[in-house]
Enzyme design. Structure first.
Site, short mmCIF file in Angstrom:
data_model
loop_
_atom_site.label_atom_id
_atom_site.label_comp_id
_atom_site.label_asym_id
_atom_site.label_seq_id
_atom_site.Cartn_x
_atom_site.Cartn_y
_atom_site.Cartn_z
N GLU A 257 0.88 -1.17 0.00
CA GLU A 257 0.00 0.00 0.00
C GLU A 257 0.91 1.22 0.00
OE1 GLU A 257 -3.13 -0.11 2.88
OE2 GLU A 257 -4.14 -1.73 1.82
N CYS B 171 -1.82 9.14 2.93
CA CYS B 171 -1.39 8.66 1.61
C CYS B 171 -2.45 8.88 0.54
CB CYS B 171 -1.01 7.18 1.68
SG CYS B 171 -2.36 6.08 2.18
#
Length: 476
Positions: free
Chosen positions: A220, A254
């Protein structure tokens, strides 16, 4: 009792711990849905009771507002656990599949089995959530796991350790704290699956290490997630949404909008609305944003200085501060900032910002916006703001991204029914709900013959068999 973390950080001790979990892995894989649910319930109960301790830990590390910890660290976790508890018995059942004519006489199904030894490497920006949410999936899948929290958020990492030690035996789940050297030592061990959350640069290192053992990976990562705003968008609502998504956790998210591509006809109006939205969120009483209890801080001095360099570089090359721009190094405070007159030469457009700086660029045609995004690595998220369904669909169909949202930001991470993750540079693999369970599982295809046989295809091969094979090729 688990061994002290300082002892576990030594390479020899890490191997001992790994072997201890490896010996447990087969039995762990055979645990029932009821046994796994019981562990998840214990984890949920601990988190519910110790919410205030979690809020104190993230405040000490990031000066994260209590509400942001409740939403971004605790709720995301507790809702994921509840969802998993509800659905896990069904996920673990063999999933029957149709039988093709070529397999007449058999039945088939998919059986999900645990991958085995898992390593979870968590980042510092959501230090509790991103350490424990993958663990929920690992436990649901029947894996044993080592969790490596970030050394940059020591208070939150200590909380993660307390949670895990209170719920799991060390041979099931253990925490190893330490710096990059410890992370490297862990990557040298033959884990079956590695779940890493962090930057693309470190993701490449993790993937190379995994290749040594042919371990599967979930990466990720991040990148520069664009927000496209067309001329039909509700600019006030869009500005509020973007400001919340960008400056939550001081931009250290993010999936935060990394830059805005706005139609040139509404750029000035959007910037004005962003200024109003930022003021309403972080300075409603006019006391100055630095006094706001709703605004977190940069994690450490190194990251503060990195962001200051990005800002200085942009200003030196002609960028204009439309909102914010002020900073206080001693407090690791950087005001919510909006930049205009941004160009490709600036570092803010070459690197993922991961902080409270929002560049605003313009476009004239939808094709121009699509081409701009597609000329860069595929983003983790695409945010489209438009009141025209056809226009939004055009962007969705022509831009590849890990997830895509229309007139919304961030909520994909907590959507249990959707796969969350990136594509290529922004990540490999998915999480959330069943997709997280699947990531730590091997979907084993099983075929059982009920009647009949394929002996008519065994050697020696005859002309009759050739005719049968020709028929299969032609019709099946």
């Amino acid at each position: 009792m688990n061994a002290p973390m300082t002892e576990l950080a030594a390479p020899a001790a890490l191997r001992v711990l790994f072997e201890k979990q490896r010996l447990r892995a087969a039995a762990q894989a055979q645990t029932t849905a009821e046994q796994r649910v019981e562990k998840l319930k214990k984890l949920l109960d601990y988190l519910m009771v110790h919410q205030e301790e979690a809020r104190q830990a993230t405040y000490a590390d990031l000066r994260k507002p209590a509400a942001e910890t409740t939403l971004g660290e605790i709720y995301v976790l507790t809702s994921e656990i509840k969802y998993t508890i509800k659905h896990l018995p069904r996920w673990m059942k063999p999933q029957r599949v149709p039988t093709p004519l070529s397999a007449l006489g058999t039945s088939g199904y998919v059986q999900y089995e645990a991958k085995g030894n898992a390593l979870i490497m968590a980042p510092w920006n959501y230090p509790i959530n991103l350490a424990l949410k993958p663990l929920v999936s690992a436990v649901a899948a029947g894996c044993v796991a080592v969790v490596k929290p970030s050394e940059l958020t020591p208070h939150s990492s200590a909380f993660v350790r307390k949670v895990i030690e209170a719920v799991f035996a060390e041979e099931e789940v253990a925490v190893v704290e330490g710096d990059a050297a410890v992370a490297q030592a862990l990557l040298e061990l033959p884990f079956n699956h590695i779940f890493f959350t962090g930057s693309p640069a470190i993701g490449k290192i993790v993937m190379k290490a995994a290749a040594e053992h042919l371990a599967s990976v979930t990466l990720e990562l991040g990148g520069k997630s664009p927000a496209i705003v067309d001329e039909t968008a509700d600019l006030r609502a869009t500005a509020r949404t973007l400001a919340w998504g960008k400056y939550l956790n001081n931009g250290q998210t993010c999936i935060a909008p990394d830059y805005v591509l706005v139609h040139n006809s509404v750029k000035d109006k959007l910037v004005d609305e962003l200024k109003g939205a930022i003021g309403a969120m972080y300075d409603p009483e006019g006391r100055g944003m630095m006094a706001s209890e709703n605004y977190a801080r940069i994690v450490n001095q190194n990251h503060f200085e990195r962001l200051q360099r990005y800002l200085d570089d942009a200003l030196n090359q002609g960028a204009v501060v439309a909102v914010g721009g002020q900073s206080t190094p001693a407090d690791r405070y950087l005001q919510p900032t909006v930049l205009t007159h941004v160009t490709e030469r600036m570092k803010v457009m070459q690197e993922e910002i991961f902080g409270p700086i929002l560049p605003v660029l313009t476009y004239q045609t939808p094709t121009e916006a699509v081409d701009y995004v597609n000329a860069r690595p595929k983003p983790l998220a695409l945010y489209v703001h438009s009141r025209r369904a056809a226009r939004a669909d055009y962007f969705l169909k022509n831009i590849s991204a890990g997830n895509a949202l229309v007139n919304e930001v961030l909520t994909q991470f907590g959507h249990h029914e959707l796969p969350f993750g990136g594509v290529n540079n922004s990540g490999i693999g998915k999480s959330n709900g069943f997709y997280g369970f699947q990531e730590f599982s091997n979907p084993k295809g099983v075929v059982k013959r009920k009647f009949g046989t394929l002996r008519f295809l065994y050697p020696p091969y005859t002309e009759r068999q050739q005719r049968i094979l020709g028929w299969l090729v032609k019709y099946l």
